[in-house]
Structures are given as C-alpha cells and as structure tokens.
Design an enzyme around this catalytic site. Structure first.
Site, mmCIF file in Angstrom:
data_model
loop_
_atom_site.group_PDB
_atom_site.id
_atom_site.type_symbol
_atom_site.label_atom_id
_atom_site.label_comp_id
_atom_site.label_asym_id
_atom_site.label_seq_id
_atom_site.Cartn_x
_atom_site.Cartn_y
_atom_site.Cartn_z
ATOM 1 N N CYS A 340 1.629 -1.423 -6.335
ATOM 2 C CA CYS A 340 2.731 -1.033 -7.219
ATOM 3 C C CYS A 340 2.493 -1.381 -8.693
ATOM 4 C CB CYS A 340 4.062 -1.616 -6.765
ATOM 5 S SG CYS A 340 4.141 -2.103 -5.058
ATOM 6 N N ARG A 369 -4.275 -10.083 1.178
ATOM 7 C CA ARG A 369 -3.207 -11.073 1.226
ATOM 8 C C ARG A 369 -3.768 -12.320 1.900
ATOM 9 N NH1 ARG A 369 2.003 -7.026 2.413
ATOM 10 N NH2 ARG A 369 1.549 -5.795 0.561
ATOM 11 N N GLN A 387 -3.580 0.773 2.528
ATOM 12 C CA GLN A 387 -2.392 1.539 2.905
ATOM 13 C C GLN A 387 -2.570 2.990 2.490
ATOM 14 O OE1 GLN A 387 0.639 -0.633 0.722
ATOM 15 N NE2 GLN A 387 1.288 -1.627 2.605
ATOM 16 N N ASP A 389 -0.698 4.387 0.604
ATOM 17 C CA ASP A 389 0.380 3.984 -0.286
ATOM 18 C C ASP A 389 0.657 5.065 -1.317
ATOM 19 O OD1 ASP A 389 2.195 2.247 -1.328
ATOM 20 O OD2 ASP A 389 0.727 0.972 -2.356
ATOM 21 N N HIS A 391 3.536 5.831 -4.856
ATOM 22 C CA HIS A 391 4.749 5.576 -5.628
ATOM 23 C C HIS A 391 5.182 6.877 -6.254
ATOM 24 C CE1 HIS A 391 2.939 1.616 -5.129
ATOM 25 N NE2 HIS A 391 4.196 1.263 -4.964
ATOM 26 N N LYS A 470 16.562 1.223 1.614
ATOM 27 C CA LYS A 470 15.296 1.709 2.170
ATOM 28 C C LYS A 470 15.516 2.392 3.517
ATOM 29 C CE LYS A 470 14.294 -2.562 4.599
ATOM 30 N NZ LYS A 470 13.305 -3.509 5.080
ATOM 31 N N HIS A 516 8.733 3.484 -3.428
ATOM 32 C CA HIS A 516 7.508 3.022 -2.764
ATOM 33 C C HIS A 516 7.537 3.669 -1.382
ATOM 34 C CE1 HIS A 516 7.484 -0.801 -5.290
ATOM 35 N NE2 HIS A 516 8.782 -0.565 -5.249
HETATM 36 ZN ZN LIG Z 1 4.880 -0.288 -3.856
#
Ligand SMILES: [Zn+2]
Ligand SMILES: [Zn+2]
Length: 654
Positions: A340, A369, A387, A389, A391, A470, A516
């Site tokens: 992000c 992580r 991910q 992922d 945005h 969410k 996200h």
């Molecule tokens: Zn994010």
C-alpha cells in the site's frame, strides 16, 4: 416471598419466586425442554442452569440446537479432561482450557511430556467420570479464600489468573466437578449441568506450549481433543481429519516436487520446478483477468526508508513485524510487509484529475513479515509471500460501481476454480476514524453492490477496520474446511496520511478513496488451499505436468519423443518417461504424481499415429489420434473448472 417475572422467547410471561433457578423455568415449560437444557441466556448473558433469577428477566433455554451450545459443551469437556488428568497426575498444574472451532485444548505443567498411552488412560478416566453423572457446580468464593486455596495447592497459574482477572472483586467464581476434592477450577463458566451430558469426545494429540503462548514463560504440555453432540458427528469429524492429513499441502508439496523449505530461510518456500510452473500459471492467470479489467501492473521497491513507514503509520504500529535493515549510509530501512504505502507514492508522483479515476495498481512482488518462528507452518504461515494485490483509487461517487466490479471479478475468478465464495460485510466499529456520514454512505454503497451482484452475505456489525468497512470472502474446500482468501477493504485514512489529491470537475482539489483488494489473497496461502482442495490432483489447466508420455519399450522411444514435441509445440506441458521400467510401473508413478493424462505408446500406436490415453484416476480411454487428443486437451485447459466438477476435468472423469 417476592416474585419475579420471566419472559420467554415466545413473549409469554411467568411469575416465579425470586431466587428460582433457571432450570425450574425450563421444567415449568416442559420436562422435555428441561432434559434437553444445557445452559440459558438470562437477558443477554449466558449462564448455568443453576443460575438464580433475582430480578425480572428474559430467559432463553440453550439446547444442542442453539448455535453457541457447542463451544460451551466443548469447554465443559476441557474441564472433564482437567479433572481426569489431575486424578491421574496429582502434581499437574492446570493452565487454561478453551473451546476452539475444531474442539478444545487444555494446557498443563507436568513433570514429563505426555506419551500416547497417557492420552488413552486420560480419555478412559474421562469416560469413567462422564458415566458417573457428576454435577458441575458453580460456587462463589471470597477472593482471598480462592487465592489462598489455589496457592496452598501450588497452582501458581490459577493464582495469577485470579489476580489478573478479578481485581477489585470481592468474590470469584469457581467450578467443581462433584466436589472440590474431585476437581475444582477457577472459571467464569458457564458449563453443562453434569458430566453425563458429554457423550461424544476424544483426545487427539499433544504439543508443546508456553504459559500465555510466550516462550519466555513456563513450558507446558497442551492436549487437544474434540467433542460433538453425537457419535455420528464425532466420527464424521475424525474421518475429515484423516482426509485432511492425506491432503496436507506440506506433505503433498514434498511428494509432488512443488516446493521445499530449509532451516536457513525459515517460513520462506523454495519453489521447485513444478511448483514454479503452478505459481506462474496462477500469476499469469491473474494478469489475464486484471489487464482487461483496467489494472496497471507495477513493481515497486522491496526496501524503503523508515520515513515511508512513519508516514503510513506502520513504523509506530507494525515495526516489530517488519525486517529492518541499515543502508550503506546508515539509513534505517524496512523491508515492505505490504504494497500500500509504495502505491500511495506512485499515485502522488504526478498530478491526477477526476478523469484519471479509478486508477488501479496491481502488484505481485514479494512481501516479508517477521513472523515468530514458532508459528511458521508450511505455506499458510510464512515470512515471505506475494499477493495478487491491488489498490483502486476512486472518487467518493465511484465506490459503489467499483466495488460491484470487484465483486464480479471475485465471482468470476472463484468460478474458474470451481469454488463458491461466501461474502461477509463488516461495518463501522466502536472506535473509528472519520465522519459517520461518510461511513454510512460507504456501507450503503457496499450493500447495494452486494445486492446488485445477487449475493447473499452475512453482516458483521462493528467488525470493520477503524479506517473503513470491508467485505471478506470465505471459500469451503472439498472436505468442508473454510479458508479466508479474498478481501475488499475501503480506506479513508491512508489517502490523508499521504495527502493524496486529484483535481475534480469543479477545478478544486479532492481526496480520493483507496480500496485495498486481493482476490487470491496470498499466492502461498491460495496454493496451499488448492493443493488440499484438489488433494494434489489439479485440474488440467493448473497441473504442472499435464501429460506423461510413456513408451512401452526402447524401440518406441523415438515415436514417444516426437509425440512429446507435438504436445509441447501445441502449448501443453508434457514429460517423457523413457526409463527402462515396466509400463505398469511407469503408469503407477505418473498416477502418484497426479499427472492428468498418460499417453502410452507401443507398436500399434507408433504404426497408426495414435496414443493410448489413460487418466490418473485409472480410466482407460483407448487409442486416439494425437491431434484429436491435443485438441480435446486444449479445450479442457481453456474451460478451466467452468464445466465439470472441481478437480475432475471433463475428459478425465472416470
Ligand atoms: Zn493495501
Ligand atoms: Zn470453565
């Protein structure tokens, strides 16, 4: 004697003497209800059947049919375990024994680790205590007396729990099974009324544990068990555990040559040849889905100066989960744990207009992580992952439409895997940032989008993040386990932290909203789920090796090699097994590797330009011309899981 009024779920009222136990109320309704009763709700509080009614109240009797009853039943079984264990191991110290989604556990400090014979003996003792129909009794002891009692018995952990959990209380609740000599435990309850109510339970395994899960504290032994209301449910659950063991992605990952781990890179998979094919097939599939949907793929840095993490807030709240490094010029840097913040910098790197929105940035680079080494497990708890992922930067008025697009995207992706996602909407929590009106608008847009795509969803009131509502998605795998994968999270805070702006149609500056979202979630976790869902037998489009060509004898090797070449040229992933082994052995090996198709080539096939097609399930489909096989296999690859059942490709169904 004074009377109190009890209101039952059907709205009817009854007057009973003050101090009447809840059990008597059940009895007054019907003896059947009384014998089915496990506990009760008095107003909204879950209590034992012995609970005395001292004021007017609503009363609802809890039976096996009540959804919350199983947890109470399992927790009561954990008490039974502790009672049996302390009878057999008088020196044992009890920790805590909660119910879990799968059963229960109890932690103990004991002189030596448990062995399997111990579990059998403890379970035997539990059955004996259950058969004796001993009551669970709640007693209120003066706090000082309870502290002295557990202290005298050397139960330092219970003393600590009482000190922590009941500060300022004059009395604490303890539970006995039969009496304090048989078993006594500090617990808030409630429990089932007596041990005879526990009918179907078993102990499963033991593991090492630490008091409060902290390796700095005393080492403990944890015993896992499970309990159900009927033997039938218990047996079904045990069968599912056996199934799950056979499907364990850690075992299949090794057996199928997909990935490995090494102690020098804990929590980080080495993707081997076949695993890399699977991984890239998924990565490229996602690109095929996202590029036409207007996403832009980016690759942002893995390591950022701490200034970025301070701006995003991760330095303050998440630093202990990040890998930190120093640069050559002594700058403190953090390895990214999420994409992000980097994407915020991309958005802010140039002037944006309302016409540029939605802007959708997609990224698949690795994230790190710093998870505790004790919790790492296979591909599901890792330190490095990627991910799918993205945005989405949207205008306030675009939220509904964008979320609706996202929901359709999620539906489409999961359909390709033969999976049906269940959707959960989480709304404004008690502690939140921003204006209530903004939240209300966002939540109503999310609901509208969910309805527009025709999805049933569950509402988790107050379960949203502090920065926005969410939608989460669960999928149920082939043996009934739920996996949380996709998520769509609105965020009003991160655009503020990074001071993101766009110029609106009115020529003034506005703040975009960030969504996200991930559809697979992490590739690692999604692959673990797929391995277990398909039990390693991937549908054709995902199988790392799609076709094994098996020559019967050496003299068929040239024809087999030429066949492999045709398959590969056509875009299929094919392998040749030209070892000097019997054909039956080669077929078995290919089946163990869960390769969807085996093409056996011998004299007849070589002469006729055909292949003898077999499936991994053992089906013999007979001889077919090579071209015909290729065309059918390519069709099946393109169809993914849309036609036919998950895990059983349409050609290979027998
Ligand atoms: Zn994010
Ligand atoms: Zn308890």
């Amino acid at each position: 004697m004074s009377q109190v009024t009890v209101t039952l779920p059907d709205g009817s009222g009854r007057s009973v003497p003050a101090g009447t136990a809840v059990r008597e109320v059940a009895m007054a309704v019907s003896p059947r209800l009384a014998s089915a009763a496990l506990a009760a709700y008095v107003d909204d509080r879950l209590v034992d059947l012995t609970y005395p009614l001292t004021a007017d109240a609503r009363v609802r009797i809890v039976t096996e049919q009540t959804p919350e009853a199983l947890a109470l039943y399992r927790h009561s079984t954990a008490h039974l375990l502790a009672a049996a264990l302390t009878a057999l191991f008088p020196n044992a110290q009890c920790g805590i024994g909660p119910a879990t989604d799968e059963g229960f556990f109890y932690d103990f400090i004991v002189d030596r680790p448990f062995v399997p014979e111990d579990l059998a003996a403890i379970e035997g003792k539990m059955k004996e205590l259950a058969a004796r129909d001993l009551p669970y009794e709640r007693q209120l002891w003066p706090r000082e007396e309870a502290l002295a009692f557990f202290g005298d018995r050397g139960e330092a952990l219970k003393v600590q729990l009482i000190e922590e959990k009941t500060e300022g209380q004059s009395h604490v609740s303890v539970y006995t099974i039969k009496d304090r000599d048989t078993f006594v435990d500090f617990c808030v309850g409630p429990h089932v009324p007596s041990t005879a109510r526990l009918k179907a339970f078993t102990l499963l395994t033991t593991s090492n544990a630490y008091w409060k899960g902290d390796a700095k504290n005393a080492p403990m032994q944890r015993i896992y068990g499970t309990a159900f209301f009927s033997d039938k449910d218990l047996k079904a659950h045990l069968a599912r555990i056996e199934q799950a063991k056979l499907r364990d992605h850690r075992k299949l990952g090794r057996d199928l040559g997909l990935f490995m781990f090494h102690q020098w890179a804990p929590g980080t998979a080495f993707w081997l040849g076949k695993g890399t094919v699977l991984y890239q097939t998924l990565a490229n599939y996602m690109r095929e889905v996202l590029y036409p949907a207007g996403y832009v793929e980016v690759k942002t840095p893995l390591i950022f100066n701490k200034a970025l993490w301070e701006t995003s807030g991760h330095w303050q709240h998440y630093r202990s989960n990040m890998f930190l490094v120093k640069s050559e010029d002594d700058q403190e840097m953090g390895v990214k744990a999420m994409n992000c913040p980097g994407h915020m910098l991309v958005f802010a790197s140039q002037g944006r207009s309302y016409r540029d929105l939605p802007l959708r940035l997609h990224e698949q680079t690795p994230l790190h992580r710093n998870e505790a080494s004790g919790v790492l497990s296979g591909l599901t708890r890792v330190r490095q992952f990627s991910q799918d992922d993205a945005h989405c930067f949207v205008r306030e008025d675009q939220i509904g439409e964008e979320v609706e697009r996202l929901l359709r995207l999620v539906q489409r992706v999961y359909r390709d895997f033969g999976l049906v996602p269940e959707m959960k909407l989480s709304t404004r929590p008690a502690e939140f940032l921003g204006e209530i009106a903004t939240w209300d608008h966002a939540e109503s847009e999310l609901k509208r989008a969910l309805e527009a795509v025709g999805e049933q969803y569950t509402l988790n009131e107050g379960d949203g993040a502090f920065y926005g509502p969410k939608i989460d998605f669960d999928v149920t795998d082939a043996i009934g386990r739920k996996w949380q994968c996709a998520t769509i999270q609105l965020d009003y805070q991160i655009p503020q932290r990074f001071d993101l702006k766009y110029i609106g149609a009115d020529n003034t500056e506005h703040r975009p909203v960030v969504i996200h979202r991930a559809i697979f979630g992490s590739f690692e976790r999604f692959i673990a789920m797929l391995i277990e869902h398909y039990a390693g037998a991937f549908p054709l489009w995902l199988a790392p090796v799609q076709v094994a060509v098996l020559p019967i004898a050496d003299r068929h090797a040239d024809y087999a090699r030429a066949t492999v070449k045709r398959l590969v040229t056509a875009g299929l992933r094919a392998e040749l097994d030209e070892r000097q082994e019997k054909i039956g052995y080669k077929i078995r090996e290919a089946q163990l590797q869960k390769i969807p198709y085996m093409l056996v080539t011998g004299d007849r096939e070589a002469a006729e330009g055909t292949v003898a097609v077999r499936t991994r399930a053992g089906g013999d489909q007979g001889a077919r011309p090579v071209d015909e096989f290729i065309a059918a296999a390519l069709d099946e690859t393109r169809a993914r899981a849309q036609e036919g059942q998950p895990g059983t490709p349409s050609l290979a169904h027998n």
